[in-house]
Write an enzyme that holds these catalytic residues in place. Sequence first.
Site, PDB file in Angstrom:
ATOM      1  N   HIS A 186      68.108  27.559  92.821  1.00 55.40           N
ATOM      2  CA  HIS A 186      67.466  27.576  94.044  1.00 55.40           C
ATOM      3  C   HIS A 186      68.549  26.485  94.939  1.00 55.40           C
ATOM      4  CE1 HIS A 186      64.197  29.740  92.850  1.00 55.40           C
ATOM      5  NE2 HIS A 186      63.974  28.771  92.325  1.00 55.40           N
ATOM      6  N   SER A 205      72.323  30.843  94.189  1.00 56.63           N
ATOM      7  CA  SER A 205      71.094  30.682  94.036  1.00 56.63           C
ATOM      8  C   SER A 205      70.597  31.539  93.039  1.00 56.63           C
ATOM      9  CB  SER A 205      70.281  30.790  95.633  1.00 56.63           C
ATOM     10  OG  SER A 205      69.183  30.218  95.481  1.00 56.63           O
ATOM     11  N   SER A 240      65.603  31.767  98.589  1.00 56.04           N
ATOM     12  CA  SER A 240      65.336  30.145  98.223  1.00 56.04           C
ATOM     13  C   SER A 240      66.531  29.300  98.775  1.00 56.04           C
ATOM     14  CB  SER A 240      65.132  29.929  96.848  1.00 56.04           C
ATOM     15  OG  SER A 240      66.406  30.257  96.101  1.00 56.04           O
ATOM     16  N   ASP A 287      68.195  28.975  86.068  1.00 58.24           N
ATOM     17  CA  ASP A 287      66.761  28.884  86.440  1.00 58.24           C
ATOM     18  C   ASP A 287      66.405  30.415  86.483  1.00 58.24           C
ATOM     19  OD1 ASP A 287      64.449  28.695  87.627  1.00 58.24           O
ATOM     20  OD2 ASP A 287      65.186  27.309  89.091  1.00 58.24           O
ATOM     21  N   GLU A 333      66.071  25.980  83.256  1.00 54.28           N
ATOM     22  CA  GLU A 333      65.202  25.159  84.164  1.00 54.28           C
ATOM     23  C   GLU A 333      63.776  25.585  83.828  1.00 54.28           C
ATOM     24  OE1 GLU A 333      65.776  22.678  86.061  1.00 54.28           O
ATOM     25  OE2 GLU A 333      64.376  22.802  87.494  1.00 54.28           O
ATOM     26  N   ASN A 359      62.813  23.276  80.794  1.00 54.11           N
ATOM     27  CA  ASN A 359      61.418  23.414  81.284  1.00 54.11           C
ATOM     28  C   ASN A 359      60.479  22.590  80.314  1.00 54.11           C
ATOM     29  OD1 ASN A 359      59.166  24.893  83.018  1.00 54.11           O
ATOM     30  ND2 ASN A 359      58.800  25.289  80.837  1.00 54.11           N
ATOM     31  N   LYS A 410      59.567  17.557  82.811  1.00 52.72           N
ATOM     32  CA  LYS A 410      59.653  18.636  83.694  1.00 52.72           C
ATOM     33  C   LYS A 410      58.658  19.344  84.072  1.00 52.72           C
ATOM     34  CE  LYS A 410      61.128  22.767  85.496  1.00 52.72           C
ATOM     35  NZ  LYS A 410      60.221  23.851  85.747  1.00 52.72           N
ATOM     36  N   ASP A 413      57.243  18.968  87.838  1.00 50.30           N
ATOM     37  CA  ASP A 413      57.839  19.994  88.468  1.00 50.30           C
ATOM     38  C   ASP A 413      56.693  20.950  88.754  1.00 50.30           C
ATOM     39  OD1 ASP A 413      59.179  22.440  88.966  1.00 50.30           O
ATOM     40  OD2 ASP A 413      60.738  21.432  88.570  1.00 50.30           O
ATOM     41  N   ASN A 414      56.442  21.588  87.733  1.00 49.04           N
ATOM     42  CA  ASN A 414      55.493  22.670  87.676  1.00 49.04           C
ATOM     43  C   ASN A 414      54.278  22.298  88.193  1.00 49.04           C
ATOM     44  OD1 ASN A 414      57.621  23.012  86.193  1.00 49.04           O
ATOM     45  ND2 ASN A 414      56.595  24.789  84.590  1.00 49.04           N
ATOM     46  N   CYS A 447      54.437  22.070  92.700  1.00 45.66           N
ATOM     47  CA  CYS A 447      53.746  23.045  93.241  1.00 45.66           C
ATOM     48  C   CYS A 447      52.425  22.661  94.158  1.00 45.66           C
ATOM     49  CB  CYS A 447      53.171  24.023  92.164  1.00 45.66           C
ATOM     50  SG  CYS A 447      54.589  25.012  91.603  1.00 45.66           S
ATOM     51  N   HIS A 458      57.987  32.958  88.882  1.00 41.91           N
ATOM     52  CA  HIS A 458      59.122  33.245  88.988  1.00 41.91           C
ATOM     53  C   HIS A 458      59.845  34.275  89.764  1.00 41.91           C
ATOM     54  CE1 HIS A 458      63.393  31.626  88.740  1.00 41.91           C
ATOM     55  NE2 HIS A 458      63.883  32.903  88.348  1.00 41.91           N
ATOM     56  N   HIS A 493      60.119  22.094  96.023  1.00 37.94           N
ATOM     57  CA  HIS A 493      59.639  20.919  95.765  1.00 37.94           C
ATOM     58  C   HIS A 493      60.054  19.601  96.307  1.00 37.94           C
ATOM     59  CE1 HIS A 493      57.471  23.475  92.826  1.00 37.94           C
ATOM     60  NE2 HIS A 493      58.005  22.940  91.752  1.00 37.94           N
ATOM     61  N   SER A 500      63.089  16.760  87.179  1.00 32.34           N
ATOM     62  CA  SER A 500      63.796  17.800  86.400  1.00 32.34           C
ATOM     63  C   SER A 500      65.223  17.851  86.224  1.00 32.34           C
ATOM     64  CB  SER A 500      63.333  19.046  87.561  1.00 32.34           C
ATOM     65  OG  SER A 500      62.032  19.188  87.695  1.00 32.34           O
ATOM     66  N   GLN A 540      68.158  17.978  83.469  1.00 28.61           N
ATOM     67  CA  GLN A 540      69.232  18.979  83.507  1.00 28.61           C
ATOM     68  C   GLN A 540      70.407  18.395  83.125  1.00 28.61           C
ATOM     69  OE1 GLN A 540      69.737  22.014  83.476  1.00 28.61           O
ATOM     70  NE2 GLN A 540      67.837  23.324  84.429  1.00 28.61           N
TER      71      GLN A 540
HETATM   72  P1  NAI Z   1      52.412  28.830  81.988  1.00 32.02           P
HETATM   73  O1  NAI Z   1      52.809  29.544  80.757  1.00 32.02           O
HETATM   74  O2  NAI Z   1      51.804  26.981  81.679  1.00 32.02           O
HETATM   75  O3  NAI Z   1      51.009  29.028  82.969  1.00 32.02           O
HETATM   76  C1  NAI Z   1      50.746  30.480  83.201  1.00 32.02           C
HETATM   77  C2  NAI Z   1      49.221  30.959  82.860  1.00 32.02           C
HETATM   78  O4  NAI Z   1      49.173  32.164  83.275  1.00 32.02           O
HETATM   79  C3  NAI Z   1      49.232  30.926  81.444  1.00 32.02           C
HETATM   80  O5  NAI Z   1      48.018  29.915  81.085  1.00 32.02           O
HETATM   81  C4  NAI Z   1      48.722  32.203  80.770  1.00 32.02           C
HETATM   82  O6  NAI Z   1      47.655  32.315  79.905  1.00 32.02           O
HETATM   83  C5  NAI Z   1      48.058  32.962  82.393  1.00 32.02           C
HETATM   84  N1  NAI Z   1      48.229  34.225  82.628  1.00 32.02           N
HETATM   85  C6  NAI Z   1      49.028  35.231  82.097  1.00 32.02           C
HETATM   86  N2  NAI Z   1      48.964  36.322  81.956  1.00 32.02           N
HETATM   87  C7  NAI Z   1      47.774  36.324  83.196  1.00 32.02           C
HETATM   88  C8  NAI Z   1      46.914  37.429  83.739  1.00 32.02           C
HETATM   89  N3  NAI Z   1      47.336  38.543  83.704  1.00 32.02           N
HETATM   90  N4  NAI Z   1      45.643  36.801  84.663  1.00 32.02           N
HETATM   91  C9  NAI Z   1      45.526  35.596  84.486  1.00 32.02           C
HETATM   92  N5  NAI Z   1      46.261  34.821  84.018  1.00 32.02           N
HETATM   93  C10 NAI Z   1      47.540  35.229  83.161  1.00 32.02           C
HETATM   94  O7  NAI Z   1      53.563  28.713  83.038  1.00 32.02           O
HETATM   95  P2  NAI Z   1      53.850  27.842  84.227  1.00 32.02           P
HETATM   96  O8  NAI Z   1      54.845  26.607  83.638  1.00 32.02           O
HETATM   97  O9  NAI Z   1      52.775  27.732  84.924  1.00 32.02           O
HETATM   98  O10 NAI Z   1      54.885  28.859  85.029  1.00 32.02           O
HETATM   99  C11 NAI Z   1      54.340  29.922  85.655  1.00 32.02           C
HETATM  100  C12 NAI Z   1      55.518  30.700  86.406  1.00 32.02           C
HETATM  101  O11 NAI Z   1      55.866  29.718  87.589  1.00 32.02           O
HETATM  102  C13 NAI Z   1      56.758  30.982  85.638  1.00 32.02           C
HETATM  103  O12 NAI Z   1      57.204  32.100  86.020  1.00 32.02           O
HETATM  104  C14 NAI Z   1      57.689  29.915  86.013  1.00 32.02           C
HETATM  105  O13 NAI Z   1      58.908  30.053  85.718  1.00 32.02           O
HETATM  106  C15 NAI Z   1      57.212  29.676  87.534  1.00 32.02           C
HETATM  107  N6  NAI Z   1      57.538  28.458  87.954  1.00 32.02           N
HETATM  108  C16 NAI Z   1      57.700  28.472  89.561  1.00 32.02           C
HETATM  109  C17 NAI Z   1      57.834  27.185  90.151  1.00 32.02           C
HETATM  110  C18 NAI Z   1      58.041  27.405  91.558  1.00 32.02           C
HETATM  111  O14 NAI Z   1      58.466  26.244  92.190  1.00 32.02           O
HETATM  112  N7  NAI Z   1      57.740  28.251  92.062  1.00 32.02           N
HETATM  113  C19 NAI Z   1      57.950  26.015  89.478  1.00 32.02           C
HETATM  114  C20 NAI Z   1      57.833  25.895  88.096  1.00 32.02           C
HETATM  115  C21 NAI Z   1      57.402  27.321  87.392  1.00 32.02           C
END
Ligand code: NAI
Length: 476
Positions: free
Chosen positions: A51, A74, A79, A137, A199, A224, A229, A233-234, A238, A344, A397, A405, A409
């Site tokens: 991003h 990006s 983003s 990322d 990332e 990650n 991180k 960050d997560n 968020c 993501h 963020h 984070s 990196q």
């Molecule tokens: P995580 O693996 O810690 O959490 C995801 C959760 O979703 C897990 O607990 C899993 O059991 C649950 N899950 C999976 N399928 C499901 C379903 N069908 N219904 C309900 N729950 C379900 O992953 P994390 O780190 O929380 O990341 C989640 C996503 O967010 C990833 O795609 C990551 O790349 C992205 N992300 C986005 C950020 C942003 O700024 N927008 C920042 C960091 C991560």
Amino acid sequence: MDYRVADLSLADYGRAEITLAENEMPGLMAMRERYGASKPLAGARIAGSLHMTIQTAVLIETLVELGAEVRWASCNIFSTQDHAAAAVVVGKDGTPEDPQGVPVFAWKGETLAEYWDLAEQILVWPGDELPNMILDDGGDATLLLHKGVEFEKAGSVPSPDTTDNAEFKEVLRVLGRSLEADPGRWTKIAASIQGVTEETTTGVLRLYERFKEGTLLFPAINVNDSVTKSKFDNKYGCRHSLIDGINRATDVLIGGKVAVVCGYGDVGKGCAESLRGQGARVIVTEIDPICALQAAMDGYQVATLESVVDIADIFVTTTGNFDVIRVEHFEKMKHQAIVGNIGHFDNEIDMAGLEKVDGIVKSEVKPQVHTWTFPDGRVIIVLSEGRLLNLGNATGHPSFVMSNSFTNQVLAQIELFTKADQYELGVHVLPKHLDEEVARLHLAALGVELTELSKEQADYLGVDVAGPYKSDHYRY
Ligand code: NAI
């Protein structure tokens, strides 16, 4: 210098915000102080796909100060912050007429076709130069390169008509064109790459899958899963930017509303907390009994989406999975329910299915905010067309959390670039002492007083006075 950004006249605005951000990014500034003279990244040619925000601008300029050459795109069509992109291209000493910074290929609101053309630009360097590092990322740069090599080996690229996936169609188009123009290009680039630092959760998942199936071409560092991180960050990132995105997009009062958060991992925990902080009644959905129990003990109702879909006002997907909110759910939602994703990729919400609903009408309220009117008159508000709303509808963020984070990196890039022989093919995490170091670099700014172990206490716990303080299996 070649570059493609929206408007270089935004560079002064970008520079002013970069200067403010630098003060909020003590980890990155410490990297500059520590390594600015020795330049451990001299000779590194980094293809960056992340991003293109103000915080990323501070990361890019840190990599450059440590000696690296960089080309940047990006990792999401919505983003980019155009003023950040402009400032990075112009550089500290340049002007819009005479840019002297870093080649950036990104603007807010790219089409999918533009997105993949720009991804190609960071991997294909001018002249005979080849990139030797990737900073990714979500894994799109890594994917383009791996697919390029795969198709070069096969001797042909399938026609874009062979897939229904709009995203993959563009990958096939870009690779088909390049195979014709320069067969062998991707194999040459891949041979030059020493490694990738990834990332996010979703990108890391792709890397482990590749390694398992034996197709990973070079070592990777999973940034990650540095504690500093994903547990910061997560979660805290968020917690800040989810609400920001919903507010900027809709201005709806969140207090008193029913909000459903799908997924209670690191991102879900931050999102649920921020919605509750605004006074929403938050309901969590989960598939993992451990995370479901955590959510329950944190005081949230845990339910299936089906059982609450008709009473909720706000839906947020945080799962990193696909097809979590589907047409059958949209059809039962309340009038003017708000639906957004912070995971993501955009396939958490079945946008393709929504488009196919008979008689549905999509209209734009403003960029990245759309209403979808069902034939019965019900309107659903979808944010950022199902792409991550905290970066599409807001600015992602804040600097302080991204400093954690991005310090990871920088350390990961230094590790892979300077110690290539110590990282065999596989997916690695940074050693814990570096993780602790990243945290340590951020304490003073928050006025944290850290207690020091006595030698006797350290011996009692079986750790060194200087750390690491926890075993690798400790979960924080
Ligand atoms: P995580 O693996 O810690 O959490 C995801 C959760 O979703 C897990 O607990 C899993 O059991 C649950 N899950 C999976 N399928 C499901 C379903 N069908 N219904 C309900 N729950 C379900 O992953 P994390 O780190 O929380 O990341 C989640 C996503 O967010 C990833 O795609 C990551 O790349 C992205 N992300 C986005 C950020 C942003 O700024 N927008 C920042 C960091 C991560």
